[in-house]
Design a protein around this motif. Structure first.
Motif, mmCIF file in Angstrom:
data_model
loop_
_atom_site.group_PDB
_atom_site.id
_atom_site.type_symbol
_atom_site.label_atom_id
_atom_site.label_comp_id
_atom_site.label_asym_id
_atom_site.label_seq_id
_atom_site.Cartn_x
_atom_site.Cartn_y
_atom_site.Cartn_z
ATOM 1 N N UNK A 62 0.828 -1.203 0.000
ATOM 2 C CA UNK A 62 0.000 0.000 0.000
ATOM 3 C C UNK A 62 0.866 1.258 0.000
ATOM 4 N N UNK A 63 0.315 2.403 -0.292
ATOM 5 C CA UNK A 63 1.109 3.636 -0.239
ATOM 6 C C UNK A 63 1.470 4.027 1.194
ATOM 7 N N UNK A 64 0.586 3.712 2.123
ATOM 8 C CA UNK A 64 0.829 4.024 3.529
ATOM 9 C C UNK A 64 0.430 2.834 4.379
ATOM 10 N N UNK A 65 1.186 2.614 5.458
ATOM 11 C CA UNK A 65 0.916 1.493 6.350
ATOM 12 C C UNK A 65 1.302 1.898 7.765
ATOM 13 N N UNK A 66 0.361 1.715 8.690
ATOM 14 C CA UNK A 66 0.625 2.026 10.098
ATOM 15 C C UNK A 66 0.463 0.740 10.894
ATOM 16 N N UNK A 67 1.483 0.415 11.673
ATOM 17 C CA UNK A 67 1.503 -0.836 12.436
ATOM 18 C C UNK A 67 1.814 -0.568 13.898
ATOM 19 N N UNK A 68 1.385 -1.501 14.716
ATOM 20 C CA UNK A 68 1.807 -1.492 16.099
ATOM 21 C C UNK A 68 3.112 -2.284 16.180
ATOM 22 N N UNK A 69 3.993 -1.864 17.047
ATOM 23 C CA UNK A 69 5.249 -2.580 17.235
ATOM 24 C C UNK A 69 4.973 -4.070 17.497
ATOM 25 N N UNK A 70 5.761 -4.933 16.838
ATOM 26 C CA UNK A 70 5.585 -6.368 16.993
ATOM 27 C C UNK A 70 4.755 -7.015 15.909
ATOM 28 N N UNK B 171 7.812 -6.130 13.707
ATOM 29 C CA UNK B 171 8.275 -4.778 13.364
ATOM 30 C C UNK B 171 8.691 -3.975 14.599
ATOM 31 N N UNK B 172 9.652 -3.099 14.395
ATOM 32 C CA UNK B 172 10.178 -2.218 15.431
ATOM 33 C C UNK B 172 10.044 -0.775 14.959
ATOM 34 N N UNK B 173 10.089 0.156 15.901
ATOM 35 C CA UNK B 173 9.918 1.569 15.536
ATOM 36 C C UNK B 173 11.001 2.015 14.554
ATOM 37 N N UNK B 174 12.166 1.391 14.638
ATOM 38 C CA UNK B 174 13.260 1.745 13.732
ATOM 39 C C UNK B 174 13.016 1.274 12.292
ATOM 40 N N UNK B 175 11.986 0.465 12.088
ATOM 41 C CA UNK B 175 11.619 0.062 10.726
ATOM 42 C C UNK B 175 10.839 1.161 10.005
#
Lengths: 115, 109
Positions: free
Chosen positions: B8-16, B77-81
């Motif tokens: 997708x153009x944008x993706x928001x995830x929670x850590x992990x 996933x981590x915030x540094x990703x």
């Protein structure tokens, strides 16, 4: 590690000024590239070079020129800067390697604002 | 020239969380690279993967050249990703990469 160094991180210039963006790489790479990055458009290739004194136009060469007098240095020149050239400019280098991969290594970028 | 579309153009995830980024291209390719651009603008090559599957830590990539797509997987996933992920390809006799418009990933703590 390969290092690609861009001379200026941030520049502010006025319309009509001549602008030089310098890029130096320290790993004897044959290939060097200049891209500009704008929101929503990804990276677009301006010019590239496969050898000293050689240059080829990329997708958006208008308003730009380049110089490669030495293998390690690739300069991007804006002869007369205009406001639509406000952008992030990214330099990269590569070498074919054993796989012919031409994996790109980028500099940190130069953010140019033309007023 | 070749067209490269990323989704997708944008993706928001929670850590992990895990995620999959997709890159579709309109012609056969002989070079495909994935890059990560951090919030400060530095682009780092993640994979050179014109075909097959590669893994590097929590990241892996698969390119199915015959079907003209590539996938980038990020696990745990981590915030540094956070940052922008770009796919870039070379097709035919071209000698330079064509980039997609990227996927903006935000990983929340």
């Amino acid at each position: 590690d390969v290092k690609v160094t861009q001379s200026s991180r941030y520049l502010v210039k006025r319309t009509g000024e001549k602008v030089f963006l310098e890029c130096v790489q320290d790993m004897d790479h044959e290939n060097m590239f200049w891209y500009r990055q704008d929101p929503g458009l990804g990276l677009r290739l301006i010019y590239f070079s496969y050898d000293v004194k050689m240059k080829e136009k990329g997708d958006i060469p208008e308003g730009y020129s380049v110089s490669r007098e030495k293998k390690e240095r690739f300069s991007l020149i804006l002869e007369s800067a205009s406001t639509n050239q406000t952008s992030m400019y990214l330099c990269a280098s590569s070498s074919p390697g054993t796989l012919g991969a031409n994996v790109l290594t980028f500099g940190a970028g130069s953010r140019l604002t033309v007023l | 020239g070749i067209q490269v579309e990323q989704s997708p153009p944008d993706l928001i995830l929670q850590e992990g969380a895990n995620s999959t980024l997709r890159c579709n291209f309109s012609d056969s390719v002989n070079n495909l690279q994935w890059f990560h651009q951090n919030p400060w603008g530095q682009l780092i090559n993640l994979f050179y993967i014109p075909s097959g599957t590669k893994q590097n830590g929590r990241l892996s990539a698969t390119t199915v050249a015959t079907e003209r797509y590539s996938l980038l997987y990020i696990s745990s996933s981590q915030t540094t990703d956070s940052g922008v992920y770009f796919c870039a390809v070379v097709s035919g006799s071209a000698r330079q990469l064509t980039f997609g418009s990227g996927t903006q990933l935000t990983v929340l703590p």
